[in-house]
Enzyme design. Structure first.
Site, PDB file in Angstrom:
ATOM      1  N   PRO A  95       9.965   5.022  -7.009  1.00 40.99           N
ATOM      2  CA  PRO A  95       9.694   6.099  -6.044  1.00 40.99           C
ATOM      3  C   PRO A  95       9.366   7.406  -6.749  1.00 40.99           C
ATOM      4  CG  PRO A  95      12.026   5.557  -6.117  1.00 40.99           C
ATOM      5  CD  PRO A  95      11.329   4.515  -6.907  1.00 40.99           C
ATOM      6  N   GLN A 103      11.308   4.032   0.545  1.00 42.30           N
ATOM      7  CA  GLN A 103      12.623   4.498   0.122  1.00 42.30           C
ATOM      8  C   GLN A 103      13.166   5.477   1.160  1.00 42.30           C
ATOM      9  OE1 GLN A 103      13.438   7.558  -2.907  1.00 42.30           O
ATOM     10  NE2 GLN A 103      14.464   5.958  -4.096  1.00 42.30           N
ATOM     11  N   HIS A 133      18.002   5.119  -0.864  1.00 43.65           N
ATOM     12  CA  HIS A 133      18.154   6.057  -1.977  1.00 43.65           C
ATOM     13  C   HIS A 133      19.626   6.464  -2.048  1.00 43.65           C
ATOM     14  CE1 HIS A 133      17.374   8.819  -5.043  1.00 43.65           C
ATOM     15  NE2 HIS A 133      16.320   9.469  -4.561  1.00 43.65           N
ATOM     16  N   TYR A 188      21.836  12.677  -4.344  1.00 43.43           N
ATOM     17  CA  TYR A 188      21.579  12.895  -2.922  1.00 43.43           C
ATOM     18  C   TYR A 188      22.762  12.391  -2.081  1.00 43.43           C
ATOM     19  CZ  TYR A 188      16.991  14.223  -4.583  1.00 43.43           C
ATOM     20  OH  TYR A 188      15.984  14.874  -5.244  1.00 43.43           O
ATOM     21  N   GLY A 242       7.832   4.998 -13.450  1.00 46.37           N
ATOM     22  CA  GLY A 242       7.601   6.151 -12.596  1.00 46.37           C
ATOM     23  C   GLY A 242       6.383   6.937 -13.001  1.00 46.37           C
ATOM     24  N   ARG A 243       6.593   7.938 -13.861  1.00 47.91           N
ATOM     25  CA  ARG A 243       5.483   8.815 -14.234  1.00 47.91           C
ATOM     26  C   ARG A 243       4.276   8.080 -14.827  1.00 47.91           C
ATOM     27  NH1 ARG A 243       9.668  12.675 -16.941  1.00 47.91           N
ATOM     28  NH2 ARG A 243      10.774  10.704 -16.688  1.00 47.91           N
TER      29      ARG A 243
END
Length: 368
Positions: free
Chosen positions: A23, A98, A170, A175, A313-314
């Site tokens: 994500p 997500q 998530h 979070y 990811g990146r």
């Protein structure tokens, strides 16, 4: 041992390879958190991933404090997601969403109200100069938690209506769910606080709600078990995250994805040891690992049996055809950090694929 390029069954989802797109918040939705048309191209271009895990997608206005991140609580949002999931499927891909509640990291200037958390503890701010944009949250009441559970139920139902193949909860990165898991942010003295069993209660209740809507085979979870994450930390992470993983195994979720930090991590650094070896002993379903992997380190953790797949990811920001680049040993494009969260197409859908601009390859197909 299987390679990155071998298929894997992730619950009810058959993935043609073990390279997942993790994500990635990109901020390309509207101020009302409605997905925009450029997101169709963005996700379609990356459909060769074994599985796409969408950017964090809010379950409610209260829980989505990131400007221009997408949501899944209104009919307008659901309708805007439909052409995105359809484009991924038409290109041969698979995509789950997500589901995200930011808890105390929901900025009041975005959500228009005081955020909630496990306890009334202000989050630190370390993303730039200026005043802390967060506010002291209020400790969630039992009525608040009942409403949050209903919000997750609605978001899961909307995910199916929008055409997603499943959902990921998530529960990482500091979070809301993570705020309940960790004793640094959870100071409650009720059934949701204190012991590890109590602190992982909300995680279990949310997962039960998602399973009730989608089935366990289309439900997955993300954790970030080691080290501080946006001010959320735990004095004994093994004591909470290993039992939490065992609980998720008992519930039969499709897979568990984990972001693990290390002393040289590019996003969060820690000397707290990785918990994947201990979690691997109690979670025997597909375990997907994430954080700063390259081809060599991904192969090593796959060959050791520690991981069943790797989430990138990146690298996926700048390489829509990451699977083919890794398979062929081709060089990787480098992402432009300045455009990670801007509103336009630059640095979003204009990175070149091996065979030319990704925007000119509408028929990119995922290998079976």
């Amino acid at each position: 041992m299987p390679s990155l390029f071998d298929p894997i069954q992730l619950g009810a989802i058959h993935a043609p390879n073990r390279i997942l797109m993790s994500p990635l918040t990109r901020g390309r939705s509207t101020d009302a958190h409605v997905p925009t048309p450029i997101m169709i191209d963005y996700y379609r271009q990356r459909a060769t991933a074994g599985l796409i895990i969408s950017e964090g997608t809010g379950i409610s206005q209260e829980g989505l404090g990131w400007p221009k991140a997408p949501g899944l609580w209104t009919d307008e949002q659901v309708e805007a997601w439909k052409p995105i999931t359809q484009a991924v499927h038409d290109a041969g891909g698979r995509i789950v969403t997500q589901l995200w509640h930011m808890g105390r990291l929901s900025r009041p200037d975005v959500i228009g109200m005081q955020p909630l958390s496990a306890s009334a503890i202000l989050a630190p701010y370390n993303r730039g100069p200026g005043p802390n944009p967060y506010a002291e949250p209020r400790a969630a009441t039992l009525d608040d938690l009942a409403r949050v559970l209903d919000d997750f139920t609605l978001a899961a139902r909307n995910a199916l209506a929008a055409g997603f193949d499943g959902v990921q909860l998530h529960a990482a990165n500091g979070y809301l769910i993570d705020q309940f898991l960790r004793n640094g942010t959870n100071k409650r003295d009720d059934q949701y606080g204190g012991s590890p069993e109590n602190r992982m209660r909300l995680l279990g209740e949310v997962v039960d709600r998602l399973i009730a809507e989608l089935g366990a085979g289309r439900t997955s979870v993300r954790l970030s078990p080691n080290g501080d994450s946006q001010g959320a930390d735990d004095s004994d992470p093994e004591a909470i995250f290993v039992p939490a993983a065992a609980m998720l195994q008992e519930k039969g979720i499709a897979f568990l994805e984990m972001r693990e930090q290390n002393p040289t991590s590019s996003f969060g650094r820690t000397d707290v040891p990785k918990l994947s070896p201990a979690i691997r002993k109690v979670f025997t379903s597909p375990l997907i690992l994430n954080q700063d992997y390259d081809l060599e380190s991904a192969r090593a953790d796959m060959e050791s049996g520690l991981a069943d797949g790797i989430a990138f990811g990146r690298p996926y920001i700048a390489n829509p055809d990451l699977v083919e680049r890794l398979r062929s040993g081709a060089p990787l494009n480098q992402p432009d950090v300045k455009t990670f969260y801007t509103a336009g197409t630059e640095g979003y859908i204009d990175y070149p694929a091996l065979n030319g601009p990704a925007s000119e390859q509408p028929a990119l197909q995922a290998a079976e």
